[in-house]
Design a protein around this motif. Structure first.
Motif, short mmCIF file in Angstrom:
data_model
loop_
_atom_site.label_atom_id
_atom_site.label_comp_id
_atom_site.label_asym_id
_atom_site.label_seq_id
_atom_site.Cartn_x
_atom_site.Cartn_y
_atom_site.Cartn_z
N TYR A 81 0.83 -1.21 0.00
CA TYR A 81 0.00 0.00 0.00
C TYR A 81 0.87 1.26 0.00
O TYR A 81 0.59 2.21 -0.74
N LEU A 82 1.92 1.27 0.83
CA LEU A 82 2.78 2.46 0.88
C LEU A 82 3.39 2.73 -0.48
O LEU A 82 3.54 3.88 -0.91
N PHE A 83 3.74 1.64 -1.20
CA PHE A 83 4.29 1.80 -2.55
C PHE A 83 3.23 2.35 -3.51
O PHE A 83 3.46 3.33 -4.22
N LEU A 84 2.04 1.73 -3.49
CA LEU A 84 0.98 2.15 -4.42
C LEU A 84 0.54 3.59 -4.13
O LEU A 84 0.29 4.38 -5.05
N GLY A 85 0.44 3.93 -2.83
CA GLY A 85 0.06 5.29 -2.45
C GLY A 85 1.07 6.30 -2.97
O GLY A 85 0.70 7.34 -3.53
N PRO A 136 -6.41 5.25 -10.26
CA PRO A 136 -7.56 4.73 -9.51
C PRO A 136 -7.43 3.23 -9.20
O PRO A 136 -7.86 2.79 -8.14
N ILE A 137 -6.80 2.49 -10.12
CA ILE A 137 -6.61 1.05 -9.88
C ILE A 137 -5.65 0.85 -8.70
O ILE A 137 -5.93 0.08 -7.79
N ALA A 138 -4.53 1.61 -8.72
CA ALA A 138 -3.54 1.47 -7.65
C ALA A 138 -4.15 1.86 -6.31
O ALA A 138 -3.97 1.16 -5.31
N THR A 142 -8.84 9.63 -3.86
CA THR A 142 -9.36 8.48 -4.63
C THR A 142 -10.51 8.89 -5.56
O THR A 142 -10.45 8.61 -6.76
N PRO A 143 -11.57 9.56 -5.08
CA PRO A 143 -12.64 9.96 -6.02
C PRO A 143 -12.13 10.89 -7.12
O PRO A 143 -12.55 10.75 -8.28
N ILE A 181 -12.21 9.22 -15.70
CA ILE A 181 -13.51 9.21 -16.40
C ILE A 181 -13.58 10.38 -17.38
O ILE A 181 -14.12 10.26 -18.48
N GLY A 182 -12.99 11.52 -16.99
CA GLY A 182 -13.00 12.70 -17.85
C GLY A 182 -12.38 12.46 -19.22
O GLY A 182 -12.69 13.16 -20.18
N TYR A 183 -11.50 11.48 -19.31
CA TYR A 183 -10.85 11.18 -20.60
C TYR A 183 -11.49 10.01 -21.34
O TYR A 183 -10.98 9.56 -22.36
N PHE A 184 -12.62 9.50 -20.82
CA PHE A 184 -13.24 8.31 -21.43
C PHE A 184 -13.60 8.53 -22.90
O PHE A 184 -13.48 7.64 -23.71
#
Lengths: 316, 177
Positions: A29-33, A67-69, A111-112, A119-122
Motif C-alpha cells: 500500500y505504501l508503494f501504491l500510495g 484509480p486502480i492502484a 481516490t474519487p 472518467i474525464g478522458y473516457f
C-alpha cells in the motif's frame, strides 16, 4: 553483557519475539500510495502549466493506473485491519496528531478525484463509442462537466497528492518506539521515492519522445535527491542515540543489508540513474529496463523499511 | 488523581502470580497476557546481577498510543488510565507499533487489548488483581497526587527508575531499586 528474557512465558502472536503487526499489504500500500501520488502530482502540474495537449502520456495514459492502484491500496489496507468492519470509525473524527487519520481523510479526497480524472478522458479513450446513444448521452454530459472543471481538480490535487506522498513516510516516522522509523527525513524520502516511481511509470507509458526525455530528466533529479536523503538517513542514525545506532546496524551489516544496498540503492537507484544519464547522452537503452528497476526498487524499499523498522525497539 | 504503581525489584521473586491473576480476572484469551515478568541479567560471569520485574502498560502521561490512534479508540480516563474503546477500535495496529513497551496486543476478536489498571476493581476501592495476589507484596498501587499515599511515600524515600524514560512517554510504573 545484558540479557533479558520473559520468565512468564510470554509469547503473544505477532508481538513476541519480534513485533510483526504490519505485514506485506502495508508495504504494498505504501508503494501504491506513493506511486499514485507521484503520477497525479505530475498530471496536475502539467495540466496547470497548460501542456496537457503535448504531454498525453502523463495526463491521460499514466493516470489510468492511479484509480486502480489506489483501489488495490485501500483493499490491502483494509485487509491488514484486525477489525475491518469498524473501519468507518475513521471517518467520524479527524485526529490531527495521528498521521493515519490524515491519511484516511486524504485518501477519501484523492481516490474519487483520481476516478473523475480518468472518467474525464473516457471520450478520448473510446473514440468509436456512440456517446449520443441512450443513457450514454448523460454520461457524456457528466464527462464534459468534469473537463470543464479539470483545472479545479488539478489545483486540489497539487497539495493533496503531496500530503498523500509525504504521509506514507510520516505514518512510519511518527512512531518514536521504532527507532529505525523515528527520523524526520523519512517523510521527504518517501515523497521523493513516490514522485520518482510516478515519473518512471510515466516514462513507461508515454508515446512521445519529448515527454519521455523530460520525465527522464525529472526522474534522474529525483533519484539523486533520494540518494542524498538516504545518505542523510544513515548519517542521522549514526549521529543519533544508541537505539538508532542499533537500528542502523540492520541496514549496515545486519539482516537487511543486501536487500537495502543491492536491491534498493544499487539496482533501484544507482543503475537506473546511470542508464538514464547514458540515454540522455544519446545511447540507445531499452526504456523499460531503468523504469522497471526504479519501480521494483521503490517496492522493495517499502518492504525493507516496514519489516526492518518493526524489529527495532527501545532497550531497557 | 494520578494512578501509578511502584514495584520493588528487591522483593519480586518472579513467581508470575500477577500474570495468572490478571489473565483470570480480565478473562485474557489463552496465549495472551496483559502483564508479564522479565528477568534482566547484567554483567559478566561471575559478577552477574539479576533484576526481576513485573511489567505491563505504563499508563504514560504522554501516551504515544493515544496520539497515533486514528479513531480516538485509545483514550485517557480519570486517574491517567489509558484505555481502548473496543467498539471504536479498527485494529490498525498503530498503537501497538507506537508502544515502546510492547504492552498492547491484538485481541483475537479484532480490537486492541491492554492493561486497564483493573479499573473495574479500582473504582470499587479494590487493588488491581496483580497487586492483590502478590505473595511477596512487592507491588504498590495508588494515587501520586496524594502525598500521603503509599506509592508517593515510597517514591519519596526509595531510589527508583522508570523503563525507557528516554522514549519521552512519561511512564507511570516505577521500579524501586
Amino acid at each position: 553483557m545484558k540479557e533479558e528474557l520473559f520468565i512468564s512465558g510470554r509469547h503473544i502472536p505477532n508481538i513476541d519475539p519480534h513485533l510483526h503487526i504490519w505485514h506485506w499489504p502495508i508495504s504494498v500500500y505504501l508503494f501504491l500510495g506513493g506511486l499514485a501520488a507521484g503520477v497525479l502530482f505530475f498530471a496536475a502540474l502539467v495540466t496547470l502549466l497548460g501542456k496537457e495537449k503535448e504531454m498525453t502520456g502523463v495526463v491521460k495514459r499514466a493516470t489510468i493506473v492511479v484509480p486502480i492502484a489506489l483501489s488495490f491500496g485501500l483493499i490491502f489496507l483494509i485487509y491488514d485491519l484486525k477489525n475491518p468492519l469498524y473501519s468507518w470509525q475513521l471517518y467520524l473524527t479527524l485526529r490531527l496528531e495521528s498521521p493515519m487519520s490524515w491519511g484516511a481523510w486524504i485518501l477519501l479526497l484523492v481516490t474519487p478525484i483520481s476516478f473523475l480524472w480518468t472518467i474525464g478522458y473516457f471520450k478520448e479513450y473510446f473514440i468509436y463509442w456512440d456517446w449520443e446513444k441512450g443513457i450514454w448521452k448523460y454520461v457524456s454530459i457528466f464527462i464534459d462537466y468534469i473537463n470543464k472543471y479539470r483545472k479545479v481538480l488539478a489545483w486540489i490535487l497539487i497539495p493533496s497528492t503531496i500530503i498523500l506522498g509525504i504521509y506514507t513516510g510520516i505514518l512510519l516516522s511518527a512512531f518514536n518506539a521504532r527507532p529505525l522509523w523515528n527520523n524526520a527525513i523519512l517523510g521527504p524520502l518517501f515523497l521523493t521515492s513516490g514522485l520518482s516511481t510516478g515519473a518512471a511509470l510515466i516514462i513507461l507509458v508515454s508515446a512521445s519522445h519529448k515527454e519521455r526525455r523530460m520525465f527522464s530528466i525529472i526522474d534522474l533529479i529525483l533519484i539523486i535527491i533520494e540518494l542524498f536523503l538516504i545518505t542523510h538517513l544513515i548519517m542521522g542514525f549514526y549521529a543519533g542515540p544508541q537505539v538508532q545506532q542499533e537500528a542502523a546496524k540492520l541496514l549496515m551489516g545486519g539482516e537487511f543489508t543486501i536487500m537495502f544496498w543491492v536491491f534498493v540503492v544499487i539496482l533501484g537507484l544507482a543503475i537506473p540513474a546511470i542508464m538514464e544519464i547514458m540515454e540522455l547522452a544519446g545511447l540507445r537503452i531499452p526504456v523499460a529496463v531503468p523504469v522497471l528497476l526504479v519501480l521494483l526498487g521503490g517496492l522493495i524499499f517499502r518492504f525493507v523499511m516496514v519489516d526492518a523498522g518493526q524489529l527495532t525497539r527501545y532497550l531497557y | 488523581m494520578r494512578y501509578a504503581m511502584a514495584i520493588d525489584t528487591k522483593k519480586c521473586v518472579g513467581c508470575s502470580d500477577c500474570v495468572v491473576a490478571c489473565q483470570t480476572e480480565n478473562k485474557v484469551p489463552i496465549g495472551y497476557c496483559r502483564d508479564w515478568v522479565t528477568e534482566s541479567v547484567h554483567g559478566t560471569y561471575p559478577q552477574l546481577e539479576i533484576e526481576l520485574r513485573t511489567e505491563r502498560c505504563n499508563h504514560c502521561d504522554d501516551a504515544p498510543c493515544v496520539r497515533c490512534c486514528p479513531t480516538g479508540a485509545s483514550h485517557i480516563v480519570e486517574g491517567g488510565i489509558v484505555l481502548v474503546e473496543e467498539f471504536e477500535c479498527i485494529g490498525c495496529g498503530a498503537c501497538i507499533e507506537s508502544c515502546p513497551y510492547d504492552a498492547r496486543f491484538s485481541h483475537p476478536e479484532g480490537y486492541v487489548d491492554k492493561c486497564t489498571f483493573c479499573m473495574h476493581r479500582v473504582n470499587r476501592g479494590q487493588q488491581p488483581a496483580c497487586v492483590s495476589v502478590c505473595p511477596t507484596k512487592c507491588m504498590y498501587f495508588g494515587d501520586l497526587d496524594d502525598p500521603r499515599s503509599e506509592v508517593s511515600q515510597l517514591l519519596k524515600t526509595r531510589k527508583y527508575k522508570a523503563l525507557a524514560p528516554e522514549a519521552g512517554t512519561k511512564p507511570q510504573i516505577f521500579y524501586l531499586m
